[in-house]
Design a protein around this motif. Structure first.
Motif, PDB file in Angstrom:
ATOM      1  N   SER A 113     -60.545 -84.085  81.588  1.00 52.97           N
ATOM      2  CA  SER A 113     -60.431 -84.716  82.904  1.00 52.97           C
ATOM      3  C   SER A 113     -61.170 -83.910  83.963  1.00 52.97           C
ATOM      4  O   SER A 113     -61.831 -84.476  84.828  1.00 52.97           O
ATOM      5  N   ARG A 116     -64.847 -84.499  83.835  1.00 46.10           N
ATOM      6  CA  ARG A 116     -65.270 -85.801  84.351  1.00 46.10           C
ATOM      7  C   ARG A 116     -65.362 -85.824  85.877  1.00 46.10           C
ATOM      8  O   ARG A 116     -65.988 -86.710  86.449  1.00 46.10           O
ATOM      9  N   LEU A 117     -64.729 -84.870  86.539  1.00 47.59           N
ATOM     10  CA  LEU A 117     -64.826 -84.812  88.002  1.00 47.59           C
ATOM     11  C   LEU A 117     -66.235 -84.391  88.401  1.00 47.59           C
ATOM     12  O   LEU A 117     -66.867 -83.588  87.717  1.00 47.59           O
ATOM     13  N   HIS A 121     -65.598 -82.010  93.610  1.00 43.98           N
ATOM     14  CA  HIS A 121     -64.147 -82.057  93.453  1.00 43.98           C
ATOM     15  C   HIS A 121     -63.657 -81.045  92.420  1.00 43.98           C
ATOM     16  O   HIS A 121     -62.574 -80.489  92.562  1.00 43.98           O
ATOM     17  N   ARG A 122     -64.433 -80.823  91.369  1.00 45.05           N
ATOM     18  CA  ARG A 122     -64.023 -79.897  90.318  1.00 45.05           C
ATOM     19  C   ARG A 122     -63.991 -78.448  90.821  1.00 45.05           C
ATOM     20  O   ARG A 122     -63.043 -77.705  90.551  1.00 45.05           O
ATOM     21  N   ARG A 152     -60.703 -82.492  99.633  1.00 42.21           N
ATOM     22  CA  ARG A 152     -61.271 -82.553  98.284  1.00 42.21           C
ATOM     23  C   ARG A 152     -60.241 -82.172  97.229  1.00 42.21           C
ATOM     24  O   ARG A 152     -60.198 -82.769  96.154  1.00 42.21           O
ATOM     25  N   ARG A 155     -57.917 -85.186  96.895  1.00 41.96           N
ATOM     26  CA  ARG A 155     -58.592 -86.270  96.174  1.00 41.96           C
ATOM     27  C   ARG A 155     -58.764 -85.911  94.700  1.00 41.96           C
ATOM     28  O   ARG A 155     -58.565 -86.755  93.819  1.00 41.96           O
ATOM     29  N   ALA A 156     -59.124 -84.662  94.422  1.00 44.26           N
ATOM     30  CA  ALA A 156     -59.310 -84.233  93.032  1.00 44.26           C
ATOM     31  C   ALA A 156     -57.994 -84.297  92.263  1.00 44.26           C
ATOM     32  O   ALA A 156     -57.971 -84.718  91.106  1.00 44.26           O
ATOM     33  N   GLU A 158     -55.556 -86.360  92.834  1.00 43.00           N
ATOM     34  CA  GLU A 158     -55.325 -87.787  92.582  1.00 43.00           C
ATOM     35  C   GLU A 158     -56.166 -88.280  91.402  1.00 43.00           C
ATOM     36  O   GLU A 158     -55.663 -89.000  90.539  1.00 43.00           O
ATOM     37  N   MET A 159     -57.436 -87.894  91.379  1.00 42.62           N
ATOM     38  CA  MET A 159     -58.322 -88.324  90.296  1.00 42.62           C
ATOM     39  C   MET A 159     -57.865 -87.744  88.960  1.00 42.62           C
ATOM     40  O   MET A 159     -57.897 -88.436  87.933  1.00 42.62           O
ATOM     41  N   LYS A 162     -54.724 -89.626  87.810  1.00 42.17           N
ATOM     42  CA  LYS A 162     -55.088 -90.943  87.290  1.00 42.17           C
ATOM     43  C   LYS A 162     -55.737 -90.821  85.918  1.00 42.17           C
ATOM     44  O   LYS A 162     -55.413 -91.557  84.989  1.00 42.17           O
ATOM     45  N   SER A 163     -56.640 -89.865  85.777  1.00 42.84           N
ATOM     46  CA  SER A 163     -57.332 -89.655  84.502  1.00 42.84           C
ATOM     47  C   SER A 163     -56.361 -89.238  83.408  1.00 42.84           C
ATOM     48  O   SER A 163     -56.413 -89.757  82.295  1.00 42.84           O
TER      49      SER A 163
END
Length: 179
Positions: A113, A116-117, A121-122, A152, A155-156, A158-159, A162-163
């Protein structure tokens, strides 16, 4: 500001592991991580008189490392897969059998995961959670306003959530289909 060789040597001893850890995370290679870390310290030594705030040395060094990594990436070096043997060599005894299957799959899912960012964000996630930099230190290292770093990171997270939730659902579907 004049920084003595002794002070700089102390910084190398104090921050080498941090910079190497970040570089290893980015490159996946011991030799590339060591090269990147050495280049960052070399660049820092050459530009040490430009450091305005001695209290911000950690963020300053991470910023230089980030710049060196960007240069390395432009030359065609990318992240590679890390073998278990290399992990053993790098981090000592690593016994996959000692890690339960759910823990191993969760660690793998997190790593996938994170990969994939996008980098914007990573990188804050890695610096905050894996390298223990503060919001302020990340902001200074990445030359961003602190609010942008906080945004960031949020948001990261959250991503990632979700992932990871999606991956968990996929894993359940795979298990049900095999049964």
């Amino acid at each position: 500001m004049q920084i003595s060789d002794q002070i700089f040597d102390d910084w190398v001893r104090q921050y080498h592991r941090l910079l190497y850890g970040i570089a290893y995370w980015w490159t996946g290679s011991r030799s590339d991580a060591e090269e990147l870390t050495q280049e960052a310290f070399f660049q820092a030594y050459r530009s040490r008189s430009g450091l305005r705030d001695i209290e911000a040395v950690k963020a300053w060094l991470v910023g230089i490392l980030r710049h060196c990594y960007a240069q390395m990436s432009r030359k065609g070096h990318g992240k590679i897969e890390v073998s278990l043997d290399e992990m053993r060599d790098e981090f000592g005894d690593f016994n996959p059998a000692a890690i339960s299957a759910p823990d191993m799959s969760q660690a793998l899912a997190l790593h996938q995961s994170l990969d994939r960012l996008d980098e914007r964000h990573r990188l804050p996630i890695v610096l905050f959670y894996f390298q223990d930099l503060s919001y302020r230190e990340i902001a200074e290292a990445l030359e961003l306003p602190i609010g942008t770093v906080m945004s960031r990171l949020s948001r990261a997270r959250e991503m990632l959530q979700k992932s990871l939730t999606t991956q968990h659902k996929l894993e359940i579907v795979k298990k049900v289909k095999r049964s």
